[in-house]
Design a protein around this motif. Structure first.
Motif, PDB file in Angstrom:
ATOM      1  N   ALA A  47      -1.151   0.423   3.833  1.00  0.00           N
ATOM      2  CA  ALA A  47      -1.120   0.469   5.299  1.00  0.00           C
ATOM      3  C   ALA A  47      -1.400  -0.911   5.884  1.00  0.00           C
ATOM      4  CB  ALA A  47      -2.130   1.489   5.822  1.00  0.00           C
ATOM      5  N   LEU A  48      -2.306  -1.652   5.269  1.00  0.00           N
ATOM      6  CA  LEU A  48      -2.588  -3.016   5.738  1.00  0.00           C
ATOM      7  C   LEU A  48      -1.370  -3.918   5.557  1.00  0.00           C
ATOM      8  CD1 LEU A  48      -6.229  -3.618   4.458  1.00  0.00           C
ATOM      9  CD2 LEU A  48      -5.467  -3.520   6.833  1.00  0.00           C
ATOM     10  N   GLU A  49      -0.662  -3.734   4.458  1.00  0.00           N
ATOM     11  CA  GLU A  49       0.552  -4.527   4.234  1.00  0.00           C
ATOM     12  C   GLU A  49       1.611  -4.187   5.278  1.00  0.00           C
ATOM     13  OE1 GLU A  49       1.494  -3.747   0.141  1.00  0.00           O
ATOM     14  OE2 GLU A  49      -0.055  -5.119  -0.588  1.00  0.00           O
ATOM     15  N   ALA A  54       3.885  -5.395  11.424  1.00  0.00           N
ATOM     16  CA  ALA A  54       3.735  -4.973  12.820  1.00  0.00           C
ATOM     17  C   ALA A  54       3.027  -6.050  13.636  1.00  0.00           C
ATOM     18  CB  ALA A  54       2.961  -3.659  12.887  1.00  0.00           C
ATOM     19  N   ILE A  55       2.071  -6.711  13.035  1.00  0.00           N
ATOM     20  CA  ILE A  55       1.357  -7.787  13.739  1.00  0.00           C
ATOM     21  C   ILE A  55       2.325  -8.915  14.076  1.00  0.00           C
ATOM     22  CG2 ILE A  55      -0.367  -9.620  13.448  1.00  0.00           C
ATOM     23  CD1 ILE A  55      -2.038  -7.577  11.838  1.00  0.00           C
ATOM     24  N   GLY A  60       3.260 -11.764  21.477  1.00  0.00           N
ATOM     25  CA  GLY A  60       4.050 -12.168  22.639  1.00  0.00           C
ATOM     26  C   GLY A  60       4.382 -13.647  22.579  1.00  0.00           C
ATOM     27  N   GLU A  61       5.039 -14.108  23.621  1.00  0.00           N
ATOM     28  CA  GLU A  61       5.438 -15.514  23.684  1.00  0.00           C
ATOM     29  C   GLU A  61       4.237 -16.442  23.765  1.00  0.00           C
ATOM     30  OE1 GLU A  61       8.198 -16.037  26.873  1.00  0.00           O
ATOM     31  OE2 GLU A  61       9.555 -14.512  26.099  1.00  0.00           O
ATOM     32  N   ASP A  62       3.153 -15.946  24.341  1.00  0.00           N
ATOM     33  CA  ASP A  62       1.963 -16.785  24.460  1.00  0.00           C
ATOM     34  C   ASP A  62       1.092 -16.773  23.203  1.00  0.00           C
ATOM     35  OD1 ASP A  62       1.104 -14.191  24.688  1.00  0.00           O
ATOM     36  OD2 ASP A  62      -0.140 -14.520  26.461  1.00  0.00           O
ATOM     37  N   GLY A  63       1.539 -16.092  22.167  1.00  0.00           N
ATOM     38  CA  GLY A  63       0.804 -16.067  20.902  1.00  0.00           C
ATOM     39  C   GLY A  63      -0.379 -15.127  20.885  1.00  0.00           C
ATOM     40  N   THR A  64      -0.410 -14.169  21.825  1.00  0.00           N
ATOM     41  CA  THR A  64      -1.509 -13.209  21.852  1.00  0.00           C
ATOM     42  C   THR A  64      -0.988 -11.804  21.580  1.00  0.00           C
ATOM     43  OG1 THR A  64      -1.335 -12.828  24.238  1.00  0.00           O
ATOM     44  CG2 THR A  64      -2.843 -14.565  23.497  1.00  0.00           C
ATOM     45  N   LEU A  65      -1.923 -10.971  21.201  1.00  0.00           N
ATOM     46  CA  LEU A  65      -1.632  -9.581  20.900  1.00  0.00           C
ATOM     47  C   LEU A  65      -2.700  -8.736  21.578  1.00  0.00           C
ATOM     48  CD1 LEU A  65      -0.132  -7.444  19.074  1.00  0.00           C
ATOM     49  CD2 LEU A  65      -1.860  -7.934  17.359  1.00  0.00           C
ATOM     50  N   GLU A  82      -4.266 -13.028  11.866  1.00  0.00           N
ATOM     51  CA  GLU A  82      -3.859 -13.263  10.484  1.00  0.00           C
ATOM     52  C   GLU A  82      -5.065 -13.467   9.571  1.00  0.00           C
ATOM     53  OE1 GLU A  82      -1.095 -16.515  10.615  1.00  0.00           O
ATOM     54  OE2 GLU A  82       0.513 -15.263  11.429  1.00  0.00           O
ATOM     55  N   ILE A  83      -6.050 -14.229  10.056  1.00  0.00           N
ATOM     56  CA  ILE A  83      -7.258 -14.460   9.261  1.00  0.00           C
ATOM     57  C   ILE A  83      -8.000 -13.144   9.031  1.00  0.00           C
ATOM     58  CG2 ILE A  83      -9.556 -15.511   9.318  1.00  0.00           C
ATOM     59  CD1 ILE A  83      -8.212 -17.939  10.739  1.00  0.00           C
ATOM     60  N   HIS A  84      -8.148 -12.358  10.101  1.00  0.00           N
ATOM     61  CA  HIS A  84      -8.834 -11.066   9.979  1.00  0.00           C
ATOM     62  C   HIS A  84      -8.073 -10.140   9.030  1.00  0.00           C
ATOM     63  CE1 HIS A  84     -11.349  -7.710  11.060  1.00  0.00           C
ATOM     64  NE2 HIS A  84     -10.271  -7.000  11.349  1.00  0.00           N
TER      65      HIS A  84
END
Length: 130
Positions: A47-49, A54-55, A60-65, A82-84
């Motif tokens: 599921a993490l993979e 999905a991440i 978005g364009e501003d690099g936030t989720l 990504e680090i988390h």
């Protein structure tokens, strides 16, 4: 307590033998639980993979989720996510390795007990999984 063999010969089960049989049974149950735990961990890792894709798609364009935790929504930056995510995967893999080591230890001990019990009781005892 006697255990009957096909040849109708009685075998005496001494206290020490019964303790070994009981210990084998407990180890067998523990091994089964550990294997189930490992399967669940593998499903979590899968599921993490899947979440990794999905991440990547959700930024978005501003690099936030936008992330929901309980009733709270907050912005998460791509690098942080990504680090988390990588940390979570590494922790899950380490736990799986620990569980596999436990399984190996339990199976080794079961193998020793099985050899001792089969040597004494032969076909009068069945220690195989169904």
């Amino acid at each position: 307590m006697s255990v009957t063999i096909d040849s109708k010969k009685d075998v005496t089960v001494e206290r020490e033998d019964q303790e070994k049989i009981n210990k084998f049974s407990r180890l067998n149950m523990k091994c089964t639980e550990l294997i189930e735990d490992k399967k669940q961990m593998q499903q979590d890792l899968d599921a993490l993979e899947d979440a990794e894709l999905a991440i990547e798609e959700a930024f978005g364009e501003d690099g936030t989720l936008k992330v929901f935790m309980g009733e709270i929504m907050f912005d998460c930056y791509e690098d942080e996510a990504e680090i988390h995510h990588m940390r979570m995967m590494e922790e899950k893999k380490e736990k799986m390795d620990e569980v596999q080591d436990q399984i190996d230890d339990v199976e080794k001990e079961m193998k020793t007990l099985k050899a001792e019990l089969y040597a004494k009781f032969g076909k009068a005892i069945n220690l195989e999984k169904e």
